[in-house]
Design an enzyme around this catalytic site. Structure first.
Site, mmCIF file in Angstrom:
data_model
loop_
_atom_site.group_PDB
_atom_site.id
_atom_site.type_symbol
_atom_site.label_atom_id
_atom_site.label_comp_id
_atom_site.label_asym_id
_atom_site.label_seq_id
_atom_site.Cartn_x
_atom_site.Cartn_y
_atom_site.Cartn_z
ATOM 1 N N ASP A 23 6.538 1.412 6.566
ATOM 2 C CA ASP A 23 5.247 0.916 6.328
ATOM 3 C C ASP A 23 4.467 1.998 5.519
ATOM 4 O O ASP A 23 3.892 2.941 5.866
ATOM 5 C CB ASP A 23 4.350 1.077 7.631
ATOM 6 N N HIS A 32 3.808 3.705 12.353
ATOM 7 C CA HIS A 32 2.717 4.557 12.727
ATOM 8 C C HIS A 32 3.179 5.420 14.055
ATOM 9 O O HIS A 32 2.257 6.041 14.492
ATOM 10 C CB HIS A 32 1.826 3.550 13.356
ATOM 11 N N HIS A 67 0.904 -1.002 -0.060
ATOM 12 C CA HIS A 67 -0.008 -0.089 -0.048
ATOM 13 C C HIS A 67 0.833 1.267 0.148
ATOM 14 O O HIS A 67 1.878 1.374 0.626
ATOM 15 C CB HIS A 67 -0.929 -0.116 1.336
ATOM 16 N N GLU A 87 4.641 -5.816 4.160
ATOM 17 C CA GLU A 87 4.388 -5.158 5.512
ATOM 18 C C GLU A 87 5.533 -5.306 6.350
ATOM 19 O O GLU A 87 6.370 -6.382 6.266
ATOM 20 C CB GLU A 87 3.313 -5.763 6.123
ATOM 21 N N GLU A 98 -5.224 0.839 2.596
ATOM 22 C CA GLU A 98 -4.885 -0.245 3.546
ATOM 23 C C GLU A 98 -5.151 -0.006 4.813
ATOM 24 O O GLU A 98 -5.503 -0.509 5.781
ATOM 25 C CB GLU A 98 -3.525 -0.706 3.190
ATOM 26 N N ASP A 145 -0.743 4.433 1.005
ATOM 27 C CA ASP A 145 -1.087 5.204 1.874
ATOM 28 C C ASP A 145 -0.521 5.112 3.088
ATOM 29 O O ASP A 145 0.312 4.006 3.473
ATOM 30 C CB ASP A 145 -2.512 4.896 2.227
HETATM 31 ZN ZN LIG Z 1 1.431 -1.434 6.297
#
Ligand SMILES: [Zn+2]
Length: 381
Positions: free
Chosen positions: A111, A353, A80, A170, A141, A82
């Site tokens: 990520d 994150h 992904h 991932e 995602e 995003d």
């Molecule tokens: Zn991810």
């Protein structure tokens, strides 16, 4: 012509295109411009058209394919573009990638724009004759995932481009690049439980019907359930009570309604539907009802040919034998498993994150070498 062996620069180009979920536009332009010179046919499309910010926001997706000779195997990378919102307190601007020391900082560094840069660099070293390679890339995602990978799967089914093996990039490594791959993930279902009663005065209970004791008895029975003991590859499924809601501000009123929410993480002994049915029957027994929201089914690619290919590649580059794990939350592999065997493997996840997300420059290079070995080996099989 771009230097495809310079993985950090590829990662910087992707990070510099802001793409808080759902991603559209520029970041896809950047990836398309990387893939086309390598011989990929790039197909971009959007799905979903509700109001911005809702679960129905339009989502951009990209499917790129470079076909090998007729009858050759097809290996797919999935991921992904995003990213989650950056949050405050970064030492450098989150979408202005910056190298400091041995690290590259920026939102998406691990990520998973860094992984995607490693994928691109890897396929640049794989000859066309080796076989068919594709990229399954979504902009949705980290969000609701309604119009992302599922839309890509529909597209691939329609064109007949169904891969033999799929690797999701991932960030699965923990302490060192290569120490863990995910051969499966548990599924997830959230269920609202509701009991309706009849509101009344606490001093006149015969004129009311209190829903709270019914809900408490229901929750006690659900909380005592043992769903399974785990399997060779999965930990036991678990049920957690995550919310209780009566909202009764008056001390002398029997409330009219009581609600609770439970969350179940489950292994491949169950499905979202089987659990919804089980909980639904318990809820009914106690005079209530259950409203399930299934967020994802579990997936498992049992250890075998594909995990061995990945382990061999990791071992050759870094000397580690990776753990075959099924821990962690859900990912888009929950959808891709319907196409072909799927495994997740990527960068170290310590900063994902978080603020100051960062990737080791050396890991980007090493990952591209590992990915290149995986593609070659998978296509040769
Ligand atoms: Zn991810």
């Amino acid at each position: 012509m771009r230097d495809y062996s310079d993985v950090p620069s590829l990662a910087e180009e992707l990070i510099a295109a802001p793409s808080v979920t759902p991603a559209t536009g520029l970041v896809f332009d950047v990836l398309e411009a990387m893939l086309e010179p390598l011989g990929f046919a790039v197909h971009r499309f959007s799905r979903g058209d509700g109001p911005a910010g809702s679960d129905e926001a339009p989502v951009e997706n990209l499917f790129a394919i470079r076909r090998g000779p007729g009858g050759s195997r097809h290996f797919a990378f999935a991921g992904h573009l995003d990213v989650v919102p950056p949050g405050d307190g970064w030492a450098s601007a989150p979408f202005a990638p910056e190298r400091r020391g041995e690290l590259l900082y920026g939102r998406g560094a691990v990520d998973m724009k860094g992984s995607i840069a490693s994928m691109v660099s890897a396929v640049a070293t794989v000859p066309v004759e080796a076989g068919t390679v594709s990229f399954i890339i979504t902009g949705d995602e980290e969000g609701p995932a309604l119009h992302g990978t599922r839309a890509l799967i529909d597209h691939m089914r329609a064109t007949g481009d169904v891969p033999d093996l799929c690797l999701v990039g991932e960030p699965t490594s923990v302490n060192r690049l290569g120490d863990m791959m995910k051969i499966g993930r548990r599924g997830s279902v959230n269920i609202w439980l509701e009991v309706e009663g009849v509101q009344g005065h606490v001093a006149y209970p015969h004129l009311a019907d209190n829903p709270v004791p019914k809900l408490v008895a229901m929750l006690a029975e659900i909380d005592a359930l043992v769903l399974d003991k785990g399997t060779d590859w999965f930990q036991p499924s678990n049920i957690e009570i995550t919310e209780l809601e009566v909202g009764n501000a008056a001390h002398n009123v029997i409330p009219a309604k009581a609600k609770a929410r439970i969350s179940i993480r489950f292994n491949d002994q169950h499905s979202g539907a089987s659990l919804a049915e089980l909980i639904g029957s318990i809820a009914e027994k106690h005079g209530g009802r259950a409203l399930p929201i299934i967020s994802g089914e579990p997936f498992l690619t049992p250890p075998g040919e594909f995990s061995d290919i990945i382990a061999r590649a990791i071992e050759a580059e870094s000397g580690i034998d990776p753990e075959r794990s099924t821990s962690g939350g859900t990912s888009d592999a929950r959808f891709l498993k319907d196409l072909c065997p799927v495994i997740e493997f990527g960068l170290c996840n310590a900063t994902m994150h978080k603020r100051d997300e960062a990737v080791a420059l050396a890991d980007l290079e090493a990952l591209s070498h590992i990915y290149a070995r995986i593609v070659q080996d998978a296509l040769a099989g």
